[in-house]
Design an enzyme around this catalytic site. Structure first.
Site, short mmCIF file in Angstrom:
data_model
loop_
_atom_site.label_atom_id
_atom_site.label_comp_id
_atom_site.label_asym_id
_atom_site.label_seq_id
_atom_site.Cartn_x
_atom_site.Cartn_y
_atom_site.Cartn_z
N HIS A 162 42.22 36.82 39.83
CA HIS A 162 41.28 37.86 39.42
C HIS A 162 41.80 38.58 38.17
CE1 HIS A 162 39.49 42.07 40.37
NE2 HIS A 162 38.76 41.46 39.46
N GLU A 198 41.26 36.53 35.08
CA GLU A 198 39.85 36.60 34.67
C GLU A 198 39.61 37.82 33.78
OE1 GLU A 198 36.52 39.06 36.03
OE2 GLU A 198 37.00 37.84 37.80
N HIS A 199 40.28 38.93 34.08
CA HIS A 199 40.20 40.13 33.23
C HIS A 199 40.89 39.90 31.89
CE1 HIS A 199 38.95 43.72 35.82
NE2 HIS A 199 38.78 42.68 36.60
#
Length: 1012
Positions: free
Chosen positions: A128, A131-132
């Site tokens: 996650h 992804e940022h």
């Protein structure tokens, strides 16, 4: 930017008896379904499409505030498509020549076959976090927010989501800038910067996202459920990530997060894991050329794709087959029974769980829910699989039944079962599918490329291709009591749950399922004779001819009826040419806004009306006719849409139930109790409370949710409700819009008899004129377990015209990217930061909002940072080049000039004009004309005019709880506000501690509409 395995949100009350009851129902259902499924059934593919619309995550248009979550479709008539195998980096491409697309926007999505299951054990949330991080600049385009800034300038948007086994990135933009945007976006996967300096700052954004999710019962439920998996199974991982897992603990363990992040990107962001979908009006050859040119540089490490298919049966543990009691954040009571099944993705052509969900989730006569509603024991029952990574992956598939009970339902039970089939022609349905937004469509397609063979890219997730009773029966036979997990949510559990889930702090307890329950569930039950398959559906359309116009065609709606009791606007659809229509009415009444009590009675009236309609109107819902009833601020809004042939039948059914409204005492009590919970659950959300306080100050004679909550606590009676309804129906002004495949001779509301209004009822509020001074209203959040705070700084402009409204939109568009860059990327104040153009009952303004956490920042500090941003933005505006100004104007012009992708978009725009009684149907073209004449100096002066000494500024702070909140009861008093003083950081600000006293001294603007 993460979207994590959302399942269903469960509500209301249940008890141990309910688990027995529901298992009895499941047992009865099992017997019934076994008989139904093993007989010949002619269920064509359209039944699956209809069943998707009835999956448990959506209630569709049945009640106020509900939203349709139907799966997006695309009109494929005359669309060419092809799948290319690009050899240099072995990626599947789906390139679509958008012949039927009327808009000028393009859409692209890329799916990577890796997700949170691949997180390393010592860095939970790394997928996650990556992804940022890839968004934060590339070697070719190094600016941290360069891509977002580019999209904002050219009317685009982007997003990304991390699931269990896949990560999806998507964007859309004006077609003219598509190739350049594609090149910028591709650098995320070719050479992202991911500079070390940005890591700590972006960890704070991930942590803020996690903090915002913590008060969500659905997320809490998922984390608790995941913790029941086998210890070494990836489902037991903490997939969100936060400051603890990505910063604090790695430092303590001397883990180099920067190095590990780059290693993760190099290992998993490989071309052969990726699938890409591109949609635009360019030719297929051009799109293929662009894709080859731009994406050929994506690295391919050639390593095997992550595979978890050998880790089956993660919930075959003693811990799973138990009863778990959980304390929810909201005042909700729900029982969920869940089975973990073998992975079902391989059965996508049959979709066995959809048949079972269809049988359980039916709401018509003879269904489970019908029987429970009749006894006032339940408000909703859902069953199925949401097809998110949480519910379905390569290691298991979930099937859940959730029942939402009333307090009365705690003591009672009914065995129920249901089944239904749908019969519309799949060919006709597919030809009439409405085109979806490009970004939604390509997102679906790029994921389908990971899952299905090429012949099923478009429909693999939508259609039932084969009927195989034996496959359905195998799944059905796994739904046995001894394999189930029970999760019981209730505020009554507070103080009785000694266990805490590690990441979200959820209070829960676990216990064995009692033996006498197991014996009851194991018994044989006769089928209840009141449970049966549905009768023939009278709402299924059979006439799909396009009507011939019986009046002159017009570009905008025309008024075809007008008298002292109402008016009707009409527009024949000659653009989209589909056999569908929309009928929408606003029944305006003077009694609604008379008191907070009347507003509560109005909410009760609409909720009970929806309840009364639920069963008779369900077949219309199955036949793809949709309806929605909304308790508006000044009257009842009725909306119906779908195939025009049977649409009047549905609308007349609603009017019949409205005209003959009744409320049994037990139904009244059920919804009065539910309304208390609804108001409570609104008030404990900081963003809802902030809006309530802001509008309570700005709009004269507005009743707040707190006042409504107090009114329902004071007690209401059935007689008071019926008296209110009688008064409501006696005097009305009915204003409607009919648009689509109808002639102008169609008539509605014939049964409803009412008198004209004795006094005119405005459809907006008068707004207070804020003083030329900075005022602050600072209140404590009403959820003692929530650390989240919200700060909104609002600047009031006053009653303005259409040109100035457009100028405000342009200003906010200029502000969006710098606001994000300053307040989130650089200052890391919170995950959600945004400017907004405000139209408060015709009075203009703009605001900047930051959602932060009380454990990190006090709200006064956040406000000072907002002020710093506005100062820097003012400097930026003064130095704005003529070219940059022109680029932004062009982007907004193109956004406003985009062709509607489906009839509903045009209808929604026209309805806004009708329901606000402004009737400027050509508003977009007028705004475009105004934009073309605007100058840079005008925009700069407009902004600086709000920043001078005479500005009218209102700040609203909702302050979360710090560590002290974790020790308090979650269910505190919400019937009054706790006002707080300002800290020394805002010593010069005038604080508001009594909203009524403050507003009573202010002038009121006249009623104002933005007409010209």
């Amino acid at each position: 930017m993460v979207t994590l395995f959302l399942i269903y949100i469960y509500r209301f009350f249940s008890t141990d008896k309910v688990s027995i009851a529901l298992f009895k129902a499941a047992r009865t259902f099992h017997l019934f379904c076994s008989r139904a499924i093993n007989r010949p059934v002619h269920l064509n593919s359209s039944a699956k499409v209809a069943s998707l619309l009835k999956m448990p995550q959506t209630n569709k248009f049945k009640s106020a505030g509900a939203s349709s979550a139907a799966h997006p479709h695309v009109q494929i008539l005359n669309v060419s498509f092809i799948k290319y195998q690009v050899k240099p980096f072995k990626r599947s491409f789906y390139i679509m020549n958008d012949i039927v697309c009327w808009h000028l926007r393009t859409g692209t999505a890329l799916c990577i076959g890796v997700g949170s299951f691949s997180d390393p054990n010592d860095l939970p949330g790394l997928a996650h976090f990556l992804e940022h991080m890839v968004f934060m600049g590339s070697e070719k385009y190094p600016s941290e927010n360069g891509f977002d800034a580019f999209l904002k300038k050219h009317g685009g948007s982007d997003n990304a989501s991390t699931d269990c086994e896949r990560t999806i990135f998507q964007f859309d933009v004006q077609r003219k800038r598509f190739k350049e945007a594609l090149d910028r976006w591709a650098q995320f996967f070719i050479c992202p910067l991911m500079i070390e300096d940005a890591i700590d700052r972006e960890v704070e954004a991930v942590d803020s996202e996690y903090q915002l999710a913590k008060p969500s019962d659905s997320h809490r439920k998922e984390m608790l459920f995941g913790s029941l998996a086998k210890p070494n199974h990836p489902m037991s991982k903490f997939c969100w990530g936060n400051a603890q897992t990505l910063k604090t603990e790695p430092r303590e363990k001397n883990i180099n997060v920067y190095k590990r992040l780059r290693e993760f990107w190099k290992r998993y962001y490989s071309a052969h894991y990726m699938t890409l979908a591109v949609q635009s009006k360019e030719s297929l050859d051009t799109l293929e050329e662009w894709v080859r040119e731009i994406f050929s540089q994506v690295p391919n490490n050639g390593k095997p794709k992550p595979d978890f298919s050998d880790q089956l049966s993660p919930f075959e543990t003693p811990a799973f087959n138990k009863l778990y009691r959980m304390v929810p954040v909201r005042k909700v009571h729900a029982l969920t029974i869940t089975w973990a099944l073998p992975p079902q993705e391989k059965h996508y052509r049959v979709k066995p769980l959809h048949y079972i969900a269809w049988l359980i989730g039916h709401e018509g006569t003879g269904s489970i829910l019908s029987m429970l509603r009749r006894k006032c024991w339940a408000l909703a029952l859902f069953g199925g699989n949401s097809e998110t990574g949480f519910d379905q992956n390569t290691t298991y598939s979930i099937f859940s039944i959730s029942i939402t009970l009333t307090d009365e339902g705690f003591q009672n039970f009914c065995e129920v079962c249901k089944g239904h089939q749908s019969r519309p022609s799949i060919l006709l349905h597919f030809l009439l599918l409405l085109q979806t937004d490009p970004i939604e469509y390509v997102e679906d397609i790029c994921e389908n490329l990971q899952l299905f063979p090429k012949e099923d890219f478009l429909t693999g997730d939508q259609l039932m291709f084969e009927f195989k009773p034996e496959v359905i029966s195998v799944a059905l036979n796994l739904l046995t009591p001894e394999k189930a997990n029970l999760l019981l949510l209730s505020p009554e559990h507070e103080g009785q749950c000694p266990l805490r889930e590690k990441w979200f702090g959820t209070q829960y307890s676990e216990e064995d399922i009692q033996q006498h329950w197991r014996e009851l569930w194991a018994g044989d039950f006769d089928l209840n004779p009141s449970l049966h398959l549905p009768a023939e559906n009278k709402f299924i359309a059979t006439d799909f001819t396009l009507k011939t116009s019986d009046c002159p065609d017009t570009e905008y709606p025309v008024r075809i009826m007008n008298n002292d009791r109402g008016c009707l606007w009409y527009k024949k659809d000659n653009k989209f040419k589909i056999p569908k229509a929309y009928v929408q009415f606003h029944l305006i009444s003077p009694v609604v806004q008379k008191s907070a009590k009347n507003l509560v009675l109005f909410d009760l009236f609409v909720n009970i009306l929806v309840h009364n309609l639920a069963e008779p109107a369900y077949e219309a819902d199955v036949a793809q006719l949709e309806y929605k009833l909304v308790a508006g601020e000044h009257g009842l809004v009725i909306k119906v849409k779908g195939f025009n042939h049977k649409l009047p039948l549905l609308f007349n059914l609603i009017v019949d139930y409205l005209a003959d409204f009744s409320a049994a005492p037990d139904v009244f009590s059920m919804f009065a109790e539910q309304l208390k919970k609804t108001y409570f659950n609104i008030l404990i959300k900081p963003e809802k409370l902030g809006k309530d306080v802001r509008l309570l100050i700005l709009e004269h004679s507005r009743w707040s949710t707190i006042q409504k909550y107090q009114a329902v606590l004071d007690g209401l009676s059935v007689d008071e409700l019926m008296e209110f309804v009688s008064s409501f129906k006696s005097e009305l002004y009915a204003e409607g819009l009919v648009q689509g495949n109808f002639t102008c001779t169609v008539s509605f509301l014939t049964k409803l008899q009412f008198k004209k209004l004795s006094v005119e009822v405005p459809v907006l509020f008068r707004v207070v004129e804020l003083p030329q001074k900075h005022h602050l209203c600072k209140v404590k959040t009403l959820n003692k377990g929530d650390a989240n705070s919200e700060v909104t700084v609002y600047y009031q402009s006053g009653p303005k015209n259409l040109r100035e409204h457009t100028l405000m939109e342009l200003l906010v568009m200029h502000m969006e990217e710098p606001c994000f860059d300053f307040l989130r990327t650089k200052e890391t104040l919170g995950y959600h930061v945004y400017p907004t153009c405000r139209n408060t009952s015709g009075v203009l303004g703009f605001s900047v909002t930051v959602e932060t956490q009380a454990t990190k920042f006090n709200t006064e500090l956040v406000e000072t940072k907002i002020e710093e941003f506005l100062m820097s933005f003012g400097e930026k505006m003064n130095s704005l080049s003529r070219e940059a100004f022109k680029t932004q104007v062009t982007a907004l012009v193109k956004l406003k000039g985009c062709e509607d992708t489906h009839l509903g978009e045009e209808v929604n725009r026209n309805w806004t004009e009708v329901v606000t009684q402004q009737y400027v149907f050509d508003r977009l073209s007028r705004e475009i004309d105004a934009l073309k004449l605007m100058t840079k100096a005008e925009l700069v002066n407009w902004f600086m005019g709000h920043r001078g000494e005479g500005n009218r500024k209102l700040s609203v702070h909702v302050v979360g709880y710090g560590e002290e909140g974790s020790k308090m009861s979650l269910y505190g008093e919400v019937s009054k506000l706790t006002f707080l003083p300002a800290s020394t950081l805002l010593a010069s600000v005038t604080t508001i501690t009594d909203t009524q006293a403050f507003t009573s001294t202010l002038n009121l603007y006249p009623y104002h509409k933005i007409l010209k």
